[in-house]
Write a protein that holds these residues in place. Sequence first.
Motif, PDB file in Angstrom:
ATOM      1  N   VAL A 455       0.609  -1.129  -0.095  1.00  0.00           N
ATOM      2  CA  VAL A 455      -0.117  -0.062   0.087  1.00  0.00           C
ATOM      3  C   VAL A 455       0.794   1.159  -0.056  1.00  0.00           C
ATOM      4  CG1 VAL A 455      -1.692   1.248   1.230  1.00  0.00           C
ATOM      5  CG2 VAL A 455      -2.031  -1.118   0.897  1.00  0.00           C
ATOM      6  N   PRO A 456       1.762   1.482   0.830  1.00  0.00           N
ATOM      7  CA  PRO A 456       2.624   2.716   0.859  1.00  0.00           C
ATOM      8  C   PRO A 456       3.281   3.054  -0.265  1.00  0.00           C
ATOM      9  CG  PRO A 456       2.779   1.709   3.076  1.00  0.00           C
ATOM     10  CD  PRO A 456       2.256   0.695   2.176  1.00  0.00           C
ATOM     11  N   ARG A 457       3.992   1.978  -0.920  1.00  0.00           N
ATOM     12  CA  ARG A 457       4.836   2.442  -2.082  1.00  0.00           C
ATOM     13  C   ARG A 457       3.637   2.776  -3.349  1.00  0.00           C
ATOM     14  NH1 ARG A 457       9.895  -0.139  -2.198  1.00  0.00           N
ATOM     15  NH2 ARG A 457      10.692   0.197   0.105  1.00  0.00           N
ATOM     16  N   VAL A 458       2.615   2.151  -3.572  1.00  0.00           N
ATOM     17  CA  VAL A 458       1.695   2.261  -4.420  1.00  0.00           C
ATOM     18  C   VAL A 458       1.214   3.687  -4.496  1.00  0.00           C
ATOM     19  CG1 VAL A 458      -0.191   1.468  -5.804  1.00  0.00           C
ATOM     20  CG2 VAL A 458       1.313  -0.163  -4.942  1.00  0.00           C
ATOM     21  N   MET A 459       0.673   3.967  -2.999  1.00  0.00           N
ATOM     22  CA  MET A 459      -0.037   5.291  -2.785  1.00  0.00           C
ATOM     23  C   MET A 459       1.172   6.447  -3.030  1.00  0.00           C
ATOM     24  SD  MET A 459      -1.939   5.100   0.963  1.00  0.00           S
ATOM     25  CE  MET A 459      -2.281   6.655   0.995  1.00  0.00           C
ATOM     26  N   ILE A 460       2.511   6.416  -3.037  1.00  0.00           N
ATOM     27  CA  ILE A 460       3.460   7.208  -3.335  1.00  0.00           C
ATOM     28  C   ILE A 460       3.642   7.396  -5.079  1.00  0.00           C
ATOM     29  CG2 ILE A 460       5.948   7.667  -3.689  1.00  0.00           C
ATOM     30  CD1 ILE A 460       6.452   6.167  -0.958  1.00  0.00           C
ATOM     31  N   ALA A 461       3.440   6.238  -5.668  1.00  0.00           N
ATOM     32  CA  ALA A 461       3.145   6.401  -7.043  1.00  0.00           C
ATOM     33  C   ALA A 461       2.130   6.892  -7.358  1.00  0.00           C
ATOM     34  CB  ALA A 461       3.471   5.041  -7.716  1.00  0.00           C
ATOM     35  N   LEU A 462       0.964   6.822  -6.999  1.00  0.00           N
ATOM     36  CA  LEU A 462      -0.326   7.362  -7.227  1.00  0.00           C
ATOM     37  C   LEU A 462      -0.490   9.040  -7.347  1.00  0.00           C
ATOM     38  CD1 LEU A 462      -3.014   4.631  -6.364  1.00  0.00           C
ATOM     39  CD2 LEU A 462      -2.079   5.078  -8.354  1.00  0.00           C
ATOM     40  N   LEU A 463      -0.066   9.347  -5.915  1.00  0.00           N
ATOM     41  CA  LEU A 463      -0.144  10.642  -5.389  1.00  0.00           C
ATOM     42  C   LEU A 463       0.912  11.559  -6.282  1.00  0.00           C
ATOM     43  CD1 LEU A 463      -0.037  10.445  -1.731  1.00  0.00           C
ATOM     44  CD2 LEU A 463      -1.950  11.040  -3.144  1.00  0.00           C
ATOM     45  N   GLU A 464       2.300  11.088  -6.748  1.00  0.00           N
ATOM     46  CA  GLU A 464       3.014  11.861  -7.327  1.00  0.00           C
ATOM     47  C   GLU A 464       2.720  11.612  -8.924  1.00  0.00           C
ATOM     48  OE1 GLU A 464       6.974  10.602  -6.475  1.00  0.00           O
ATOM     49  OE2 GLU A 464       6.888  11.241  -4.229  1.00  0.00           O
ATOM     50  N   THR A 465       2.000  10.550  -9.403  1.00  0.00           N
ATOM     51  CA  THR A 465       1.889  10.419 -10.720  1.00  0.00           C
ATOM     52  C   THR A 465       0.636  11.431 -11.231  1.00  0.00           C
ATOM     53  OG1 THR A 465       2.772   8.445 -10.794  1.00  0.00           O
ATOM     54  CG2 THR A 465       1.126   8.782 -12.684  1.00  0.00           C
ATOM     55  N   PHE A 466      -0.408  11.336 -10.073  1.00  0.00           N
ATOM     56  CA  PHE A 466      -1.896  11.793 -10.575  1.00  0.00           C
ATOM     57  C   PHE A 466      -1.749  13.356  -9.906  1.00  0.00           C
ATOM     58  CE2 PHE A 466      -2.367   7.499 -11.372  1.00  0.00           C
ATOM     59  CZ  PHE A 466      -3.013   7.486 -12.460  1.00  0.00           C
ATOM     60  N   GLN A 467      -0.860  13.901  -9.595  1.00  0.00           N
ATOM     61  CA  GLN A 467      -0.894  15.332  -8.851  1.00  0.00           C
ATOM     62  C   GLN A 467      -1.153  16.239 -10.149  1.00  0.00           C
ATOM     63  OE1 GLN A 467       2.787  17.228  -7.831  1.00  0.00           O
ATOM     64  NE2 GLN A 467       3.762  15.201  -7.948  1.00  0.00           N
ATOM     65  N   ARG A 468      -1.595  17.285  -9.688  1.00  0.00           N
ATOM     66  CA  ARG A 468      -2.035  18.396 -10.561  1.00  0.00           C
ATOM     67  C   ARG A 468      -1.277  19.769 -10.375  1.00  0.00           C
ATOM     68  NH1 ARG A 468      -8.638  18.282 -12.043  1.00  0.00           N
ATOM     69  NH2 ARG A 468      -8.656  19.610 -10.411  1.00  0.00           N
ATOM     70  N   GLN A 469      -1.420  20.525 -11.255  1.00  0.00           N
ATOM     71  CA  GLN A 469      -0.660  21.910 -10.678  1.00  0.00           C
ATOM     72  C   GLN A 469      -1.101  22.585  -9.447  1.00  0.00           C
ATOM     73  OE1 GLN A 469      -0.583  24.330 -14.130  1.00  0.00           O
ATOM     74  NE2 GLN A 469       0.850  23.100 -15.280  1.00  0.00           N
ATOM     75  N   ASP A 470      -2.578  22.413  -9.156  1.00  0.00           N
ATOM     76  CA  ASP A 470      -2.952  23.230  -8.067  1.00  0.00           C
ATOM     77  C   ASP A 470      -2.717  22.344  -6.659  1.00  0.00           C
ATOM     78  OD1 ASP A 470      -4.529  21.033  -8.530  1.00  0.00           O
ATOM     79  OD2 ASP A 470      -6.381  22.445  -8.515  1.00  0.00           O
ATOM     80  N   GLY A 471      -2.023  21.171  -6.785  1.00  0.00           N
ATOM     81  CA  GLY A 471      -1.662  20.492  -5.532  1.00  0.00           C
ATOM     82  C   GLY A 471      -2.742  19.320  -5.396  1.00  0.00           C
ATOM     83  N   THR A 472      -3.702  19.351  -5.849  1.00  0.00           N
ATOM     84  CA  THR A 472      -4.708  18.407  -5.845  1.00  0.00           C
ATOM     85  C   THR A 472      -4.399  17.099  -6.580  1.00  0.00           C
ATOM     86  OG1 THR A 472      -6.139  18.931  -7.609  1.00  0.00           O
ATOM     87  CG2 THR A 472      -6.607  19.898  -5.705  1.00  0.00           C
ATOM     88  N   VAL A 473      -4.857  15.855  -6.242  1.00  0.00           N
ATOM     89  CA  VAL A 473      -4.568  14.623  -6.789  1.00  0.00           C
ATOM     90  C   VAL A 473      -5.791  13.899  -7.556  1.00  0.00           C
ATOM     91  CG1 VAL A 473      -3.552  12.399  -6.514  1.00  0.00           C
ATOM     92  CG2 VAL A 473      -2.566  14.264  -5.371  1.00  0.00           C
ATOM     93  N   GLU A 474      -5.601  13.449  -8.737  1.00  0.00           N
ATOM     94  CA  GLU A 474      -6.840  12.825  -9.385  1.00  0.00           C
ATOM     95  C   GLU A 474      -6.715  11.328  -8.828  1.00  0.00           C
ATOM     96  OE1 GLU A 474      -8.181  11.367 -13.941  1.00  0.00           O
ATOM     97  OE2 GLU A 474      -6.548  12.968 -13.714  1.00  0.00           O
ATOM     98  N   VAL A 475      -8.032  10.899  -8.645  1.00  0.00           N
ATOM     99  CA  VAL A 475      -8.138   9.442  -8.191  1.00  0.00           C
ATOM    100  C   VAL A 475      -8.286   8.337  -9.403  1.00  0.00           C
ATOM    101  CG1 VAL A 475      -9.345   7.805  -6.642  1.00  0.00           C
ATOM    102  CG2 VAL A 475      -9.217  10.329  -5.790  1.00  0.00           C
ATOM    103  N   PRO A 476      -7.498   7.382  -9.571  1.00  0.00           N
ATOM    104  CA  PRO A 476      -7.803   6.561 -10.594  1.00  0.00           C
ATOM    105  C   PRO A 476      -8.976   5.888 -10.583  1.00  0.00           C
ATOM    106  CG  PRO A 476      -5.571   6.231  -9.494  1.00  0.00           C
ATOM    107  CD  PRO A 476      -6.298   6.996  -8.781  1.00  0.00           C
TER     108      PRO A 476
END
Length: 491
Positions: A455-476
């Motif tokens: 879980v933690p490693r995949v969360m890192i990849a998701l948060l950093e991969t799907f971050q947007r310019q305003d600091g929000t994160v898209e949920v797959p």
Amino acid sequence: MLRRCLSYRPPVNVKNIFQKGITVRWVQTSGHIEDDALHQIPPQLNYSHLVNNADTIEQNMKLRKYDSDIVQKVKQLFGTRESIMEKKQQLTKERDETNQLIRSAHNKEERQQYIDRGRHYKEQLKLLDDKLATVESEMSAHALLIPNDTHPETPIGPEENAKILKIVGKQRMEEGLLDHLTLAEKLDLVDLGQAAKVSGSKFYYLKNNGAWLEMALVQYAMQKAAEHGFSAVITPDIVRASIAYGCGFQPRKTEASQIYDVTTASIVNTSAPKMVLAGTAEIPLAGMFAEKMLKEESLPQRVVGFGRAFRAEAGHGSAEERGLYRVHQFSKVELFVVATPAQSDGVLEELRKLQEDIFTELGICFRVLDMPTEELGASAYRKYDIEAWMPGRQAWGEISSTSNCTDYQTRRLDIRYLSSQFKEQVGPKDVRVPWHVKEKWVDFCHTLNGTAVAVPRVMIALLETFQRQDGTVEVPEPLRKWIPGQPKILS
């Protein structure tokens, strides 16, 4: 075949049961078998193979950065054991001959002379038995430190020699991307500071949508595995040390242990077996099959387990390991398969394909590596790692691995299967067949494992991969249905 199981209750006067040269101690106490005796699984190591292939095994250990002197020590002890066995066989023969003479003695004096000689043989055999037990114990302790064989296609050397098999997805390389910890703290998903006060460094609280994101990843991975024929299991997180070591999780002599010990001894129960926190659900999943005889037609058996993983060693606090990358405790969904030797290579590729499907569906950019000899754990015959591109670090980070352990774990946990040809040869009738007849149709299973989601490693990849310019994160999209409100954006 005598099955060692909880339902078996031996006669009161039974002290030892011998099966294939292995001693299993039963202790009758108030109608129950002594707990510690039940759970000591004698390893079924092939010492003749170790001795006859000592040079090859020694070279394999050098390539894997193991102390290869162990092999010669085992070879020496095996020779000592053979010598003791020969002496014991000769003394036993002479003792039996003496017993015959006792029965045929012509007078009391002659009979007493043979009785004294027999007593001498008895004392000598007792000394040999004690010496044999010491040698066998030492030989086993050394042999258990020998790692598995290595697949011939495995790259040689350290981590940088890993072979890249494929890269899936596109790396985000733009400047100004935030790392996962900055994102998680901004979105109020994690609290490391308070966790450090409660449990120490490298622990964490997941909060709000951070907690729901973990639940979503677990649910998603469990469902994906179920769709591929895996049976769901919730595993215990505390296991006997003997089971963990049987899976190959004992440290090398030059390394500190990553295993957390759990003290269970007390004034009331001072003989409680050593317990540890599981470093991965692979350990209790393997334990599910310990001391079992499976039917070939039931293999492969696939299980997917959810459990907590506990690692005492959690890095050195470098910038690359800040936040959730290397922690003492995390949730993990683990794939585990018991197969026949003929099936295991194919199953390894199936596990890798399932892992690739999971990370592709989540939209993570990743690469698949065939790991080199120095990166193989004791049990692994071949291992693939999957590394995700982590834009906040601008680097690759391991998120998953899968290994074929062949019969390394099954010999230590006594997991076997009965060939489907057995019924064809013996007949369909359900009859008790002597072990020496059945034995030639029995072989050790192979075990394989793979991480569906750490879980933690995949969360890192998701948060950093799907971050947007305003600091929000898209949920797959695959995770949204398990998060309240099914949000598309974490803000």
